[in-house]
Design a protein around this motif. Sequence first.
Motif, PDB file in Angstrom:
ATOM      1  N   ASP A   1       0.791  -1.365   0.092  1.00  0.00           N
ATOM      2  CA  ASP A   1       0.006  -0.060  -0.012  1.00  0.00           C
ATOM      3  C   ASP A   1       0.996   1.353  -0.057  1.00  0.00           C
ATOM      4  O   ASP A   1       1.508   1.389   1.010  1.00  0.00           O
ATOM      5  CB  ASP A   1      -0.945   0.013   1.188  1.00  0.00           C
ATOM      6  CG  ASP A   1      -2.155   1.089   1.339  1.00  0.00           C
ATOM      7  OD1 ASP A   1      -1.885   2.122   0.443  1.00  0.00           O
ATOM      8  OD2 ASP A   1      -3.019   0.837   1.960  1.00  0.00           O
TER       9      ASP A   1
ATOM     10  N   ASN B   1      -5.950  -5.648   5.433  1.00  0.00           N
ATOM     11  CA  ASN B   1      -5.694  -4.443   6.161  1.00  0.00           C
ATOM     12  C   ASN B   1      -5.530  -3.016   5.274  1.00  0.00           C
ATOM     13  O   ASN B   1      -5.125  -2.057   5.530  1.00  0.00           O
ATOM     14  CB  ASN B   1      -4.008  -4.262   6.638  1.00  0.00           C
ATOM     15  CG  ASN B   1      -3.607  -5.629   7.367  1.00  0.00           C
ATOM     16  OD1 ASN B   1      -4.567  -5.705   8.241  1.00  0.00           O
ATOM     17  ND2 ASN B   1      -2.784  -6.332   7.632  1.00  0.00           N
TER      18      ASN B   1
ATOM     19  N   SER C   1      -7.305   0.079   4.035  1.00  0.00           N
ATOM     20  CA  SER C   1      -8.438   1.044   4.497  1.00  0.00           C
ATOM     21  C   SER C   1      -8.779   2.090   3.478  1.00  0.00           C
ATOM     22  O   SER C   1      -7.679   2.531   2.566  1.00  0.00           O
ATOM     23  CB  SER C   1      -8.164   1.706   5.993  1.00  0.00           C
ATOM     24  OG  SER C   1      -6.820   2.452   5.683  1.00  0.00           O
ATOM     25  N   GLY C   2      -9.792   2.696   3.345  1.00  0.00           N
ATOM     26  CA  GLY C   2     -10.036   3.794   2.447  1.00  0.00           C
ATOM     27  C   GLY C   2     -10.261   3.231   1.187  1.00  0.00           C
ATOM     28  O   GLY C   2     -10.717   1.911   1.022  1.00  0.00           O
ATOM     29  N   SER C   3     -10.078   4.070   0.220  1.00  0.00           N
ATOM     30  CA  SER C   3     -10.588   3.788  -1.118  1.00  0.00           C
ATOM     31  C   SER C   3      -9.394   4.335  -1.987  1.00  0.00           C
ATOM     32  O   SER C   3      -9.015   5.359  -2.512  1.00  0.00           O
ATOM     33  CB  SER C   3     -11.673   4.421  -1.798  1.00  0.00           C
ATOM     34  OG  SER C   3     -12.871   4.214  -0.831  1.00  0.00           O
TER      35      SER C   3
END
Length: 364
Positions: free
Chosen positions: A38, A83, A85-87
């Motif tokens: 990420d 894990n 999160s968000g977009s």
Amino acid sequence: MKKLTAAISAALLLSPLSAFAENTLVIDAGSSGSRLYDYQYHYDTERNGFPTIDSSDSTKVSGGIQDVSSTDLDAYLTELFANVSGSPERIDFYSTAGMRLISAPQRDETNASVKSWIETRYPAATVSVKTISGQTEGAYAWLAANYLNGALESESETKGIMDLGGASTQITFEQDGPDSITVNSGNHSYQLSSTSFLGMGQDQALGQFMNDPYCFPEGYTLPNGELGNGGFDGCVEHTNKLIQKVHGVKSKVGLKMPVQDFYSIAGFYYTAGELNLTDNFSIANLAVEGKKFCKSDWNSLTDGSAGYAVNDYLYTYCFNAAYQYTLLSRGYQMTDANNAIAPTKKINDQSISWTLGPILSPTL
């Protein structure tokens, strides 16, 4: 060798940096497991088109995507993305050698199922799911390493990189020639020699020599019941047939090997660490320490008295050392005089991963 071309500069000026996502997930779907990275990043005008990585995080699941059944796919991907999160703006799910080994119809079906799963859960993201070539994988790793060491941004001398995975091995270095590939990153264009050998990854190669007593420590019981004899030199000769006769490594890479420094990552790094070669690696030392390990009694290896770290892969390091020595010296035609090799996992406290490549060169 680096060329800052007016055409590339003009093209990038016409394409605003804001068009690039600032949060991208890149998945390395390898032969033995998948790792999701990420990346949070932004662009500074003074960095000549290269991004600043603000943060990165990773999640790993075991098992290659090529071995995941349709009924298990949801659980596999759910664990991998647990894990997140968000977009995220962009998601690149790129599989490598494990998927290259299976049939095209099976590969296409798996990629289509993965893409459908991701698009259902992240409908706002731009999603790319594909199996990348070994050449592209090598180029991505080269970009990542030379971005992390600052060579790309400072326009200084770059280093080559060697990657040894489970199913394939790659070697990439900057060289302008008839078979070079062009890689655009930042405001620059690079000519790279990037070569991959499918089936020569550490796991794939090891599987072909499991009953060769030369390739295992003295006293280790082989699957056929024979005992290993730790004959490093014999293992070198046997693996050389795979490297030269089957894959023709010398003709494809060795004849154009430059005088250049190299990073060696993944399997190279872990074998060097087991043989205590992290700080003084050379091809000659690899042979010396490999012979020493191979001649160690298996019982002394497993009880720790031989002085090596005890782990689940202990039985592989005799083969690994001989195989890597043969690949470097006879295949790639490297020498200690011409090629300084650094077993490396991190540069400036950041792990080397080819997954930085799609951030640095989104169009490759």
